[in-house]
Design a protein around this motif. Structure first.
Motif, short mmCIF file in Angstrom:
data_model
loop_
_atom_site.label_atom_id
_atom_site.label_comp_id
_atom_site.label_asym_id
_atom_site.label_seq_id
_atom_site.Cartn_x
_atom_site.Cartn_y
_atom_site.Cartn_z
N VAL A 363 -33.19 10.35 27.75
CA VAL A 363 -33.03 10.14 26.32
C VAL A 363 -31.66 9.50 26.10
O VAL A 363 -30.63 10.03 26.56
CB VAL A 363 -33.11 11.47 25.53
N ILE A 364 -31.65 8.36 25.41
CA ILE A 364 -30.40 7.66 25.12
C ILE A 364 -30.19 7.70 23.61
O ILE A 364 -31.03 7.22 22.84
CB ILE A 364 -30.45 6.20 25.59
N SER A 365 -29.08 8.27 23.19
CA SER A 365 -28.77 8.31 21.75
C SER A 365 -27.37 7.78 21.52
O SER A 365 -26.59 7.59 22.46
CB SER A 365 -28.92 9.73 21.20
N PHE A 366 -27.03 7.56 20.26
CA PHE A 366 -25.82 6.84 19.92
C PHE A 366 -25.04 7.57 18.84
O PHE A 366 -25.62 8.31 18.05
CB PHE A 366 -26.17 5.42 19.44
N TRP A 367 -23.73 7.33 18.81
CA TRP A 367 -22.91 7.92 17.76
C TRP A 367 -21.75 6.99 17.41
O TRP A 367 -21.41 6.09 18.17
CB TRP A 367 -22.42 9.31 18.13
N SER A 368 -21.17 7.24 16.23
CA SER A 368 -20.06 6.42 15.75
C SER A 368 -19.10 7.29 14.95
O SER A 368 -19.51 8.27 14.32
CB SER A 368 -20.59 5.29 14.86
N ASN A 398 -21.13 6.01 22.57
CA ASN A 398 -20.39 5.63 21.37
C ASN A 398 -20.50 4.12 21.18
O ASN A 398 -20.33 3.36 22.13
CB ASN A 398 -18.92 6.03 21.49
N ILE A 399 -20.75 3.67 19.95
CA ILE A 399 -21.00 2.25 19.70
C ILE A 399 -19.79 1.52 19.12
O ILE A 399 -19.84 0.32 18.88
CB ILE A 399 -22.19 2.06 18.73
N ASP A 400 -18.68 2.25 18.89
CA ASP A 400 -17.53 1.65 18.21
C ASP A 400 -16.72 0.76 19.15
O ASP A 400 -16.63 1.01 20.36
CB ASP A 400 -16.61 2.74 17.66
N ASP A 401 -16.11 -0.23 18.56
CA ASP A 401 -15.21 -1.11 19.32
C ASP A 401 -13.80 -0.53 19.25
O ASP A 401 -12.90 -1.10 18.63
CB ASP A 401 -15.26 -2.53 18.74
N ASN A 402 -13.62 0.63 19.87
CA ASN A 402 -12.35 1.36 19.80
C ASN A 402 -11.76 1.57 21.19
O ASN A 402 -12.47 1.48 22.19
CB ASN A 402 -12.54 2.73 19.14
N ASP A 403 -10.49 1.90 21.21
CA ASP A 403 -9.85 2.28 22.45
C ASP A 403 -10.55 3.50 23.04
O ASP A 403 -10.89 4.44 22.32
CB ASP A 403 -8.37 2.60 22.18
N ILE A 404 -10.77 3.47 24.35
CA ILE A 404 -11.53 4.53 25.01
C ILE A 404 -10.86 5.90 24.82
O ILE A 404 -11.53 6.93 24.74
CB ILE A 404 -11.72 4.21 26.51
N LEU A 405 -9.54 5.92 24.71
CA LEU A 405 -8.83 7.18 24.53
C LEU A 405 -9.13 7.80 23.17
O LEU A 405 -9.23 9.02 23.04
CB LEU A 405 -7.32 6.97 24.69
N LYS A 406 -9.29 6.96 22.14
CA LYS A 406 -9.60 7.48 20.81
C LYS A 406 -10.98 8.15 20.80
O LYS A 406 -11.16 9.21 20.22
CB LYS A 406 -9.57 6.34 19.79
N ILE A 407 -11.93 7.52 21.48
CA ILE A 407 -13.28 8.10 21.56
C ILE A 407 -13.24 9.40 22.35
O ILE A 407 -13.84 10.41 21.96
CB ILE A 407 -14.25 7.10 22.21
#
Length: 473
Positions: A363-368, A398-407
């Motif tokens: 199962v593949i799910s996503f979050w933001s 996670n689908i955000d274009d953010n720094d990996i540390l923030k996620i």
């Protein structure tokens, strides 16, 4: 200290207002405040689709911002995954105070312009409560229901009249406040046949008296002022759904209603095309209704049919490109197709092709970060499913274009294990390839990396049935 801070800021604002009133150009407003338990260190202020600025919070989680060349009207501010609107007019000096643990409920305004905005937020909270009551009232027969919602509207109008007799108000505030009352009332009428417990919508429509929708003759379907106003948009959506329902049932041979049918969705696009003349409003509605259908569809022929209708009606080239790409992605995610190769990154910066991780039903799910409630609810649901289905692999991306540390920090703060947690290496491309919309979208893949359902939802009643189907392949 808080009282001193507020007094100083308001005094400075009012002094600035008096000074600037003497100047020829005084078309500005101040907007500031304090956020308790902030999600991050900024808010985003926008008007319509245009972002005005990203406003940083100081070390005490406060901010103050001057809007030059103010365009009076409703502005939107975002913080974390929360969003709210504020009415700003020339020379307003408005401070907010809120606690993110109870975002809307704790929100209060002070300063010049506070009365109108406290009135609007109070109405917003009351409407949320009344919306639940409306759903129960919808089980009444049409005339009794109409009488009850008329009473609710009349009580709101009495409250509005009391407010404007007590406080100074502006024509713009009064227009918005009355629109709030009216469009909520109209929405209550439009939603009736959908919420009524009767399954035969044709019988329900026939039971509604002709006068039930008398207000429709006075509706401005091209009101650009309210283009981004929640209550107006909610009404327009309910209204189009309802008018399309009548149109659909008039030519539906067996008089049975299926909200997900391609015929009904085409009727909705035709209604939009015929009712709306403001091209910006029309394009927005066409885009949203088309995307709404596609996000729930798994049929390639239907996808191509709705796409053809959309392309014929829309004039927005960016929307056309986006919908074209979305349909292409959906059609590539058909059942039994191999999942497309997508690169994902774990929180030690290791890069993987997603299919290399699929050795068993998955199962593949996503979050933001933009949808905090979904972030928490989906992880809670996944933890429940892991216990029930130990032979299934669960991957969260996670689908955000953010720094990996923030996620990574967001996961740690919420006490979520980093195991099977990933981010897209190329978020913009991957979100399109996997057609990640809506955020509740979940992809189920079998042990052979073949798609079982590319458009599932872990919160629906039949999700576990779909999961068992993947296990038994």
């Amino acid at each position: 200290m808080r009282l001193i801070y507020t007094t100083i800021i308001v005094t400075l604002m009012l002094f600035s207002c008096k000074k600037d009133k003497k100047e020829a150009a005084a078309n500005y407003a101040y907007f500031g405040g304090e956020i308790i338990n902030p999600y991050n260190n900024y808010i985003i202020l926008s008007k319509g689709d245009a972002v005005i600025d990203t406003i940083q919070l100081d070390t005490k989680n406060r901010f103050l911002y001057k809007i030059e060349n103010l365009n009076p009207g409703l502005y939107t501010y975002h913080h974390g995954g929360e969003i709210q609107m504020v009415l700003l007019e020339p020379q307003d000096s408005l401070l907010l105070r809120l606690n993110t643990l109870e975002f809307d409920e704790s929100l209060v305004y002070s300063g010049f312009g506070d009365k109108k905005n406290n009135y609007l937020i109070e109405e917003f909270l009351e409407n949320e409560i009344q919306e639940k009551k409306i759903f129960k009232l919808c089980q009444l027969e049409p005339n009794k229901y109409s009488s009850r919602v008329d009473s609710i509207k009349n009580a709101k109008l009495a409250k509005f009249d009391k407010f404007i007799s007590k406080y100074d108000s502006s024509p713009l505030f009064e227009e918005i406040a009355l629109a709030n009352i009216n469009y909520n009332y109209y929405s209550s009428k439009e939603v009736y046949p959908f919420v009524h417990y009767g399954h035969n919508k044709w019988d329900i429509l026939k039971a509604i008296p002709a006068s039930f929708y008398d207000y429709r003759k006075d509706i401005d379907y091209n009101n650009a002022l309210f283009k981004d106003y929640y209550y107006y948009n909610r009404f327009i959506n309910h209204n189009i759904n309802n008018i399309a329902l009548s149109e659909h049932m008039s030519h539906e041979a067996n008089k049975q209603f299926d909200r997900a049918s391609i015929c009904y969705s085409l009727d909705r696009l035709n209604i939009i095309d015929s009712l709306i003349t403001n091209q910006t409003l029309k394009d927005d509605l066409l885009y949203n209704f088309t995307l709404n259908f596609l996000s729930r569809s798994t049929d390639e022929n239907n996808n191509n049919t709705i796409l053809k209708s959309f392309l014929k009606k829309s004039k927005n080239e960016a929307d056309k490109t986006a919908i074209n790409n979305y349909v292409d992605s959906l059609n590539n995610l058909k059942q039994d197709n191999i999942l497309p190769e997508i690169q994902i990154v774990d929180y030690n910066n290791n890069v993987f092709d997603i299919n290399s991780l699929i050795k068993k039903p998955t199962v593949i799910s996503f979050w933001s970060h933009a949808y905090l409630d979904h972030f928490k609810d989906s992880h809670r649901k996944i933890n429940e499913l892991k216990i029930k289905y130990p032979d299934v692999n669960f991957i969260m991306i996670n689908i955000d274009d953010n720094d990996i540390l923030k996620i990574k920090n967001a996961l740690k703060i919420n006490n979520i294990s980093l195991q099977n947690e990933y981010a897209f290496k190329d978020p913009d491309k991957s979100v399109v390839t996997l057609a990640v919309r809506p955020m509740t979208k979940t992809i189920i893949v079998d042990r052979h990396q073949k798609i079982v359902n590319s458009n599932s939802n872990m919160f629906t009643s039949n999700f576990e049935e779909q999961l068992l189907g993947a296990i038994n392949r």
